[in-house]
Every structure is written in C-alpha cells, then in structure tokens.
Design a protein around this motif. Structure first.
Motif, PDB file in Angstrom:
ATOM      1  N   GLN A 265       0.819  -1.193   0.000  1.00  0.00           N
ATOM      2  CA  GLN A 265       0.000   0.000   0.000  1.00  0.00           C
ATOM      3  C   GLN A 265       0.854   1.243   0.000  1.00  0.00           C
ATOM      4  OE1 GLN A 265      -3.051  -0.037   3.014  1.00  0.00           O
ATOM      5  NE2 GLN A 265      -3.480  -2.195   2.682  1.00  0.00           N
ATOM      6  N   SER A 266       2.066   1.131  -0.567  1.00  0.00           N
ATOM      7  CA  SER A 266       2.925   2.308  -0.619  1.00  0.00           C
ATOM      8  C   SER A 266       2.623   3.089  -1.879  1.00  0.00           C
ATOM      9  CB  SER A 266       4.391   1.883  -0.653  1.00  0.00           C
ATOM     10  OG  SER A 266       4.693   1.060   0.420  1.00  0.00           O
ATOM     11  N   ASP A 267       2.846   4.394  -1.827  1.00  0.00           N
ATOM     12  CA  ASP A 267       2.806   5.206  -3.039  1.00  0.00           C
ATOM     13  C   ASP A 267       3.822   4.644  -4.027  1.00  0.00           C
ATOM     14  OD1 ASP A 267       2.239   8.274  -1.255  1.00  0.00           O
ATOM     15  OD2 ASP A 267       0.868   7.174  -2.570  1.00  0.00           O
TER      16      ASP A 267
ATOM     17  N   TRP B 125       1.525  15.992   6.638  1.00  0.00           N
ATOM     18  CA  TRP B 125       1.046  15.267   5.462  1.00  0.00           C
ATOM     19  C   TRP B 125       0.466  16.197   4.401  1.00  0.00           C
ATOM     20  CZ3 TRP B 125       2.694  10.657   4.629  1.00  0.00           C
ATOM     21  CH2 TRP B 125       2.926   9.761   5.672  1.00  0.00           C
ATOM     22  N   GLY B 126      -0.153  17.277   4.877  1.00  0.00           N
ATOM     23  CA  GLY B 126      -0.745  18.224   3.932  1.00  0.00           C
ATOM     24  C   GLY B 126       0.328  18.868   3.066  1.00  0.00           C
TER      25      GLY B 126
ATOM     26  N   TYR C 199       3.237  17.591   2.426  1.00  0.00           N
ATOM     27  CA  TYR C 199       3.752  16.522   1.566  1.00  0.00           C
ATOM     28  C   TYR C 199       2.876  16.368   0.316  1.00  0.00           C
ATOM     29  CZ  TYR C 199       5.369  11.952   0.014  1.00  0.00           C
ATOM     30  OH  TYR C 199       5.874  10.917  -0.745  1.00  0.00           O
ATOM     31  N   ASP C 200       1.555  16.393   0.523  1.00  0.00           N
ATOM     32  CA  ASP C 200       0.666  16.225  -0.632  1.00  0.00           C
ATOM     33  C   ASP C 200       0.806  17.389  -1.617  1.00  0.00           C
ATOM     34  OD1 ASP C 200      -2.069  14.585   1.166  1.00  0.00           O
ATOM     35  OD2 ASP C 200      -0.348  13.760   0.075  1.00  0.00           O
ATOM     36  N   HIS C 201       1.026  18.578  -1.089  1.00  0.00           N
ATOM     37  CA  HIS C 201       1.240  19.726  -1.981  1.00  0.00           C
ATOM     38  C   HIS C 201       2.525  19.549  -2.793  1.00  0.00           C
ATOM     39  CE1 HIS C 201      -2.020  22.532  -1.350  1.00  0.00           C
ATOM     40  NE2 HIS C 201      -1.955  22.338  -0.040  1.00  0.00           N
TER      41      HIS C 201
ATOM     42  N   MET D 292       3.832  16.699  -3.683  1.00  0.00           N
ATOM     43  CA  MET D 292       3.560  15.666  -4.699  1.00  0.00           C
ATOM     44  C   MET D 292       2.745  16.251  -5.852  1.00  0.00           C
ATOM     45  SD  MET D 292       4.940  12.686  -4.007  1.00  0.00           S
ATOM     46  CE  MET D 292       4.027  11.243  -4.541  1.00  0.00           C
ATOM     47  N   ASP D 293       1.784  17.108  -5.533  1.00  0.00           N
ATOM     48  CA  ASP D 293       0.994  17.760  -6.580  1.00  0.00           C
ATOM     49  C   ASP D 293       1.881  18.679  -7.417  1.00  0.00           C
ATOM     50  OD1 ASP D 293      -2.100  18.231  -4.630  1.00  0.00           O
ATOM     51  OD2 ASP D 293      -1.359  16.520  -5.793  1.00  0.00           O
TER      52      ASP D 293
END
Lengths: 164, 278
Positions: free
Chosen positions: B196-198, B229-230, B232-234, B236-237
């Motif tokens: 379940q890893s990216d 995490w937020g 991190y998601d930015h 990645m985006d």
C-alpha cells in the motif's frame, strides 16, 4: 489525528491536496477527526482484486472499507483505552471506477467526498444490508453532507440514495 | 608438506569441482600447454619468502603461446566460455533492444550509468537525474524452497531497476533550484501482497544553487519523515504538475531497467574481452 493518503494508481490524475481537504472535511462532519484514517486510491484492477478476495465479487467498485474496530453498532464512536486504538481503519477508493461513473455535471472531487463519507460510515458500523440498516446509514450520510454543504454551498446526495 | 593442488578443493569449494568438470584433463591453475616443471611441494608460499607464489608467477610470454604477455589459465578459458553463454542468454531475454521512450516530451541524456531527463514547462526547466548503479533491490526469495512441481529456473524473479531519482526545478532567470530527492518503496519481506505504498515518495527537499555541481550540506534540507502530510501532498501535486507523477515513475522504472540491462551486457562483453585479451 492522522489522515494517511496513498495513491497507488495512474489511471486518473489525482490532486492529493484537494482530496485530503475533502476527506478532512468529511471526518469533521462525522465527528471523527481525532481518529487516524487511511485512504488508499486504487484503479479498477486493484479494487476488483480486493473485492474478489474479501467479498467474493469479481468486479470493480467505488469504495471498500476495512474497519479497525469491528462489530461497532451503527454510529457508535469508538472509545479506545489506548492511544494506538484511535484508528478508524482504511478506505479504498476506486478512483478510476468513480471517475468513469461521474456524470458531466458532477464535480469529481464532490463525488469522491460523497464516496468517502459512505466509506467512513461503514467504518463506523453502518451497513445497508436491510432496509432498516440502510435508513440509519442514509440519514447519517445526509446529515454529514448537509453539514458540508453548509460550509461549501454544494448540495450533495448520499451514495446510498436509491439503494432501497 | 601437502601438495598444493590437493588443498585447492577445500579452499575453493564446489566452484573448483564445477570447473574441473568442464576441463577434467588438466590441473586448474596451470597454463594450458606447458607441463608443470616444478614439484607441487615447492609451489606453496612460505611466510616471509620473497618468492612469488609459483602458480601466479607469469611464465614470461603467455604460456598458451599467443604472445600477448597476459596470463591465460584454464580458469580463464572456462570463464570466457561461461561469459559467452551468459551474454547470449542475456541478449535473448533483453526486453528492449533500444531504450524505451518516456511520454511527456522528456529528452534523455545518458552518460555511462547516469541518465538525465530534461523537460521545459512554461518558463521552468525540470531535470530528473538517476544512476543505475546499485539500483536493483535484493531479491528475498533466494532462500525459499521450490514448491512441489516447480522448477528452480521458474523461480528467477524479473529484475527491475528502481533507482533513487533527483528532480530539479529551475524557474527561468533564477539561479536557485528546488531539488527533491525521490525514492521507490523498498520491498519488505512479507509485504508482497499488502503493498500500500505510493508508487514513489519524496524523501528530501532542498534549495541548491544552479552554479554548484555538488549538493551543499549547509543548505537546509527538509526531510519528509516527519513532515506534515498536507505539505507533503502539496509537494507531490507540485511534481505531478511538472510531469513527475505515477505514470512518469512507472516509465522511469522501465527506462532504468533497460539501461541497466544494456550496461550489464556491455560489462560482460568487456569482461570477456579483458579475460581473453587476445
């Protein structure tokens, strides 16, 4: 607490930050923001595999929920004794399936939100195997979406609408 | 004193027995055609002796008669034959005869084992660099017993190259590069069915000057291990907007695997030529 987001697929371009924002809002609307949650975005192949293994249904679907606390009564918020148990479980979002079934006038991330709320309700013990169970779940989803709509101005309908 | 060659099987183990099976008629470490002129007892090395180990001392011009000055032992001959077969097999299973193309308009530059992918995106230059050395994770199924009916050959896993890669983003007119160090997940034992890893993750982020060729340790480096995490998601985006997304990461594995295989075959060919040296 933590919302762990994973994107295991490449079928649908995904804005992780936007999805996180939507799921965080869904958690707040259901009053479970203090619980850890995992959201895993997968394609049709993967969700079909999980559906086959765990539900004996060899078909892709929109969401599958794996609760941390099993046997919760519908709507029961867990009262764990240990910090590590402040965990609701994992939701697998079939993002490719959802994308394929998204209507032209629908916002994809709104549909992801509706699906996430449906998945969260399952983690909280709601089911829709009988009409009585479905009614409780439908009401809970509706309540959460109304609260979200109050903040966002959108009018979203529960995923379980029309099941009975 | 024991004759040296009687000791060799204990020193070299089954490898010697295997090679001997290929060339049973001649002692392993003697040059091919010249008969050994010394009693074996005198070939061992005495402590403090200035005499070179007799077996490894060149015999003047090569004993096999080619006159190249190198050493050609029976072991070398067997090695060359082994390499010929290995190269043939590797070429047979080579998935890509030429390097696969990346989608998204990336230009590829290869310098030995290092590859660079370059792309210009509306006022920005994006460079992705990776090295195929040490990019194949160890396989953990080497110790498993073959299951009933399964041949040993069927167990060989398909090797893939999953190199760490560094993404540099430079905006036009700036001498500052945003540098993101990205990794593929490491397979852990027992996690094969629960992956379940990216597809890839960002490990470190830093600003570096475009003028510097080396990573500066004095520049702040953000580690994602304990990152919000937020944020991190930015990040990645941000990468996805510049073409570094899950599709890119999957295609990079194909490219890296093809490049690694190509380099491996070239290395085997060079090794064959070096050992043969004729």
């Amino acid at each position: 607490m933590s919302l762990v987001l994973r994107n295991l697929q490449r079928a649908v371009p995904l804005r992780r930050a936007r999805l996180r924002e939507k799921v965080q809002a869904a958690r707040r609307a259901l009053g479970v923001q203090r619980f850890d949650l995992g959201v895993v975005c997968v394609d049709n192949r993967k969700i079909q595999q999980i559906n086959r293994i765990y539900r004996d249904k060899n078909t892709p679907t929109d969401v599958l929920s794996f609760p941390f606390h099993e046997n919760l009564k519908a709507g029961e918020i867990p009262q764990p004794d240990f910090p590590d148990d402040y965990n609701l479980g994992d939701i697998f979002l079939g993002v490719e399936y959802i994308f394929q079934h998204c209507q032209e006038n629908e916002d994809y991330y709104d549909i992801l939100t509706v699906t996430a709320i449906h998945g969260l309700c399952h983690l909280l013990g709601f089911t829709h195997s009988t009409e009585a169970e479905w009614r409780k779940m439908y009401q809970k989803e509706k309540q959460a979406l109304e609260e979200l709509s109050g903040h966002t101005g959108t009018r979203l309908q529960p995923l379980s609408r029309g099941l009975f | 004193m024991l004759p040296l060659l009687r000791c060799v099987p204990r020193v070299l183990g089954t490898a010697v027995a295997g090679i001997r099976a290929a060339a049973p008629s001649l002692p392993l470490l003697q040059p091919a055609s010249r008969p050994c002129a010394r009693p074996f007892g005198l070939l061992s090395v005495r402590a403090g002796s200035v005499q070179l180990p007799g077996l490894l001392r060149p015999w003047g011009p090569c004993g096999c008669g080619c006159g190249c000055g190198g050493l050609h032992t029976e072991g070398d001959k067997a090695f060359v034959e082994f390499l010929k077969d290995e190269i043939k097999e590797e070429k047979k299973i080579q998935k890509y005869k030429s390097l696969p193309k990346m989608s998204g308009g990336w230009e590829l530059e290869v310098n030995g084992t290092e590859a660079k992918l370059l792309r210009k995106v509306a006022g920005e230059k994006v460079t992705v660099t990776f090295n195929i050395n040490n990019s194949i994770p160890p396989a953990y199924n080497g110790e498993e017993e073959p299951s009933e009916g399964q041949k040993v050959e069927e167990q060989e896993p398909e090797l893939t190259s999953t190199p760490n890669f560094v993404v540099e983003v430079v905006k036009d007119g700036s001498n500052k590069a945003l540098v993101l160090d990205c990794h593929y997940p490491e397979d852990e034992i027992g996690q094969e069915e629960e992956d379940q890893s990216d597809i890839f993750s960002i490990k470190e982020v830093s600003f570096q000057s475009t003028g510097d060729s080396d990573w500066k340790d004095t520049n702040y480096t953000l580690s994602t291990d304990s990152l919000d995490w937020g944020l991190y998601d930015h990040l990645m985006d941000f990468l996805a907007d510049r073409g570094v997304d899950n599709t890119f990461a999957d295609e990079l594995v194909e490219l890296s695997t093809a490049l690694e295989h190509q380099e491996y075959i070239t290395f085997l060919e060079d090794l064959k030529g070096f050992v043969k040296s004729q």
